[in-house]
Design a protein around this motif. Structure first.
Motif, mmCIF file in Angstrom:
data_model
loop_
_atom_site.group_PDB
_atom_site.id
_atom_site.type_symbol
_atom_site.label_atom_id
_atom_site.label_comp_id
_atom_site.label_asym_id
_atom_site.label_seq_id
_atom_site.Cartn_x
_atom_site.Cartn_y
_atom_site.Cartn_z
ATOM 1 N N ASN A 1 0.958 -1.198 -0.117
ATOM 2 C CA ASN A 1 0.074 0.120 -0.006
ATOM 3 C C ASN A 1 0.641 1.213 0.072
ATOM 4 O O ASN A 1 1.619 1.466 0.813
ATOM 5 C CB ASN A 1 -0.897 -0.136 1.368
ATOM 6 C CG ASN A 1 -1.718 1.186 1.373
ATOM 7 O OD1 ASN A 1 -2.233 1.372 2.228
ATOM 8 N ND2 ASN A 1 -2.113 1.652 0.162
ATOM 9 N N SER A 2 0.632 2.047 -1.019
ATOM 10 C CA SER A 2 1.589 3.171 -0.956
ATOM 11 C C SER A 2 0.642 4.368 -0.912
ATOM 12 O O SER A 2 -0.377 4.686 -1.687
ATOM 13 C CB SER A 2 2.255 3.200 -2.325
ATOM 14 O OG SER A 2 1.516 3.369 -3.589
ATOM 15 N N VAL A 3 0.971 5.546 -0.186
ATOM 16 C CA VAL A 3 0.033 6.732 0.032
ATOM 17 C C VAL A 3 0.986 8.192 0.024
ATOM 18 O O VAL A 3 1.948 7.917 0.497
ATOM 19 C CB VAL A 3 -0.704 6.627 1.327
ATOM 20 C CG1 VAL A 3 -1.584 7.832 1.620
ATOM 21 C CG2 VAL A 3 -1.367 5.384 1.548
ATOM 22 N N TYR A 4 0.620 8.982 -0.668
ATOM 23 C CA TYR A 4 1.216 10.249 -0.766
ATOM 24 C C TYR A 4 0.201 11.416 -0.685
ATOM 25 O O TYR A 4 -0.842 10.893 -1.408
ATOM 26 C CB TYR A 4 2.271 10.529 -1.735
ATOM 27 C CG TYR A 4 1.776 10.525 -3.172
ATOM 28 C CD1 TYR A 4 1.659 11.696 -3.444
ATOM 29 C CD2 TYR A 4 1.815 9.269 -3.974
ATOM 30 C CE1 TYR A 4 1.029 11.901 -5.021
ATOM 31 C CE2 TYR A 4 1.399 9.350 -5.287
ATOM 32 C CZ TYR A 4 1.028 10.810 -5.690
ATOM 33 O OH TYR A 4 0.467 10.697 -7.011
ATOM 34 N N GLY A 5 0.587 12.503 -0.154
ATOM 35 C CA GLY A 5 -0.321 13.520 -0.186
ATOM 36 C C GLY A 5 -0.105 14.763 0.493
ATOM 37 O O GLY A 5 1.044 14.886 1.041
ATOM 38 N N MET A 6 -1.016 15.623 0.821
ATOM 39 C CA MET A 6 -0.631 16.805 1.575
ATOM 40 C C MET A 6 -1.832 17.566 2.151
ATOM 41 O O MET A 6 -3.049 16.896 1.819
ATOM 42 C CB MET A 6 -0.258 17.991 0.404
ATOM 43 C CG MET A 6 -1.238 18.380 -0.771
ATOM 44 S SD MET A 6 -0.792 19.928 -1.423
ATOM 45 C CE MET A 6 -1.201 21.329 -0.294
ATOM 46 N N ASP A 7 -1.653 18.188 3.098
ATOM 47 C CA ASP A 7 -2.670 18.896 4.083
ATOM 48 C C ASP A 7 -2.285 20.347 4.150
ATOM 49 O O ASP A 7 -1.142 20.689 4.386
ATOM 50 C CB ASP A 7 -2.789 18.195 5.380
ATOM 51 C CG ASP A 7 -2.867 16.719 5.520
ATOM 52 O OD1 ASP A 7 -4.007 16.287 4.657
ATOM 53 O OD2 ASP A 7 -2.662 15.987 6.241
ATOM 54 N N LEU A 8 -3.284 21.266 4.063
ATOM 55 C CA LEU A 8 -3.266 22.491 3.810
ATOM 56 C C LEU A 8 -4.383 23.217 4.811
ATOM 57 O O LEU A 8 -5.529 22.789 4.614
ATOM 58 C CB LEU A 8 -3.280 23.227 2.554
ATOM 59 C CG LEU A 8 -3.212 24.688 2.321
ATOM 60 C CD1 LEU A 8 -2.080 25.404 2.702
ATOM 61 C CD2 LEU A 8 -3.273 24.972 0.926
ATOM 62 N N LEU A 9 -3.729 24.102 5.732
ATOM 63 C CA LEU A 9 -4.807 24.853 6.438
ATOM 64 C C LEU A 9 -4.536 26.436 6.432
ATOM 65 O O LEU A 9 -3.423 26.780 6.349
ATOM 66 C CB LEU A 9 -4.663 24.354 7.936
ATOM 67 C CG LEU A 9 -5.417 25.127 9.063
ATOM 68 C CD1 LEU A 9 -6.930 25.090 8.761
ATOM 69 C CD2 LEU A 9 -4.963 24.689 10.299
ATOM 70 N N LEU A 10 -5.542 26.923 6.092
ATOM 71 C CA LEU A 10 -5.584 28.567 6.430
ATOM 72 C C LEU A 10 -6.494 28.951 7.610
ATOM 73 O O LEU A 10 -7.720 28.693 7.407
ATOM 74 C CB LEU A 10 -6.001 29.176 4.954
ATOM 75 C CG LEU A 10 -5.182 28.644 3.787
ATOM 76 C CD1 LEU A 10 -5.828 29.239 2.552
ATOM 77 C CD2 LEU A 10 -3.625 29.258 3.800
ATOM 78 N N LYS A 11 -6.061 29.866 8.378
ATOM 79 C CA LYS A 11 -6.930 30.532 9.385
ATOM 80 C C LYS A 11 -6.797 31.973 9.622
ATOM 81 O O LYS A 11 -5.527 32.267 9.881
ATOM 82 C CB LYS A 11 -6.559 29.486 10.601
ATOM 83 C CG LYS A 11 -7.402 29.830 11.757
ATOM 84 C CD LYS A 11 -7.201 28.951 13.092
ATOM 85 C CE LYS A 11 -7.829 29.308 14.215
ATOM 86 N NZ LYS A 11 -7.681 28.578 15.495
ATOM 87 N N LYS A 12 -7.817 32.562 10.015
ATOM 88 C CA LYS A 12 -7.463 33.846 10.242
ATOM 89 C C LYS A 12 -8.519 34.231 11.257
ATOM 90 O O LYS A 12 -9.650 33.995 11.372
ATOM 91 C CB LYS A 12 -7.960 34.920 9.225
ATOM 92 C CG LYS A 12 -7.944 36.209 9.181
ATOM 93 C CD LYS A 12 -6.676 37.037 9.740
ATOM 94 C CE LYS A 12 -6.725 38.491 9.714
ATOM 95 N NZ LYS A 12 -5.378 39.056 10.250
ATOM 96 N N SER A 13 -7.849 35.023 12.318
ATOM 97 C CA SER A 13 -8.628 35.481 13.642
ATOM 98 C C SER A 13 -9.110 36.957 13.521
ATOM 99 O O SER A 13 -7.923 37.698 13.378
ATOM 100 C CB SER A 13 -7.989 35.038 14.910
ATOM 101 O OG SER A 13 -7.847 33.366 14.841
ATOM 102 N N PHE A 14 -10.243 37.389 13.996
ATOM 103 C CA PHE A 14 -10.503 38.706 13.921
ATOM 104 C C PHE A 14 -10.909 38.627 15.747
ATOM 105 O O PHE A 14 -11.136 37.788 16.364
ATOM 106 C CB PHE A 14 -11.695 39.042 13.104
ATOM 107 C CG PHE A 14 -11.187 39.101 11.795
ATOM 108 C CD1 PHE A 14 -10.450 40.085 11.089
ATOM 109 C CD2 PHE A 14 -11.531 37.759 11.006
ATOM 110 C CE1 PHE A 14 -10.248 39.790 9.854
ATOM 111 C CE2 PHE A 14 -11.334 37.657 9.615
ATOM 112 C CZ PHE A 14 -10.323 38.700 9.218
#
Length: 221
Positions: free
Chosen positions: A84-97
């Protein structure tokens, strides 16, 4: 990172329709020792209440068996080992007011199997979700809180019968393993909460939530 696992779970669902799970001791032939190699790296950036977080990863697992992966097609009762081969990416954008938070996440994953006894190698894993995204926001003002969440991802792989020739020799005639997918999944949720001070020692909270606001349903193809 290198890891090894000498016992694995075997899923059996041919016992009067009841799923059974049991641990089996690995050996060097029909149930090999599971070995995995994995690596990841990430980049984080934060400034003025704004956050960007990203992670990239790769994982390779050898010694998995068809019995442990939950097949429900022509390989449901097959006994074969593979990788089993797995590759990927996770991206998070967050802004606080001051009274408001908002965030957006996205994930990409390529998750594939390779088995000795299956011809169309490699093919998508039973657990492959190629794209997934979520959006969330929350608003707070005095005693009032409100939040909204959106979730979407591509459908999981499935194996469908050959259209127009579904039954051969009283058995289901399947297409190539995991060559189709379920419809994409989408859900929107909202919730609200109001806090009131009944006296100096007692507080009351009144709230409600609605899941799946748009009544979106998943349909098999």
């Amino acid at each position: 990172m290198l890891t090894k696992e000498r016992a694995k779970r075997n899923f059996q669902n041919d016992f009067l329709g009841v799923e059974k799970r049991r641990w089996q001791l690995s050996n060097n032939s029909s149930i090999p020792v599971i070995q995995s190699k994995q690596g990841s790296f990430g980049i984080n950036y934060s400034k003025n209440s704004f956050l960007i977080s990203s992670e990239f990863y790769y994982k390779y697992i050898s010694g998995i068996t068809t019995q442990s992966q939950g097949f429900t097609d022509q390989f449901q009762f097959e006994k074969s080992s593979g990788t089993n081969s797995v590759y990927g990416m996770d991206l998070l954008l967050k802004k606080s007011f001051p009274n408001y938070n908002v965030w957006l996440s996205y994930s990409f994953m390529d998750n594939k199997y390779t088995f000795k006894s299956i011809s169309q190698n490699p093919f998508p894993s039973n657990f492959d979700i190629t794209h997934a995204a979520s959006f969330g926001s929350s608003y707070t003002k005095n005693s009032f809180k409100f939040s909204l969440g959106l979730n979407w991802h591509t459908g999981k792989p499935i194996t469908e019968p050959v259209k127009g020739n579904e039954i051969v020799n009283n058995e289901i005639n399947f297409q190539s393993t995991n060559s189709s997918r379920l419809d994409s999944y989408f859900r929107a949720d909202v919730s609200a909460l109001y806090t009131v001070d009944l006296n100096s020692k007692i507080k009351g909270e009144f709230g409600g939530s609605i899941w799946n606001v748009f009544l979106h349903r998943k349909h098999n193809k």
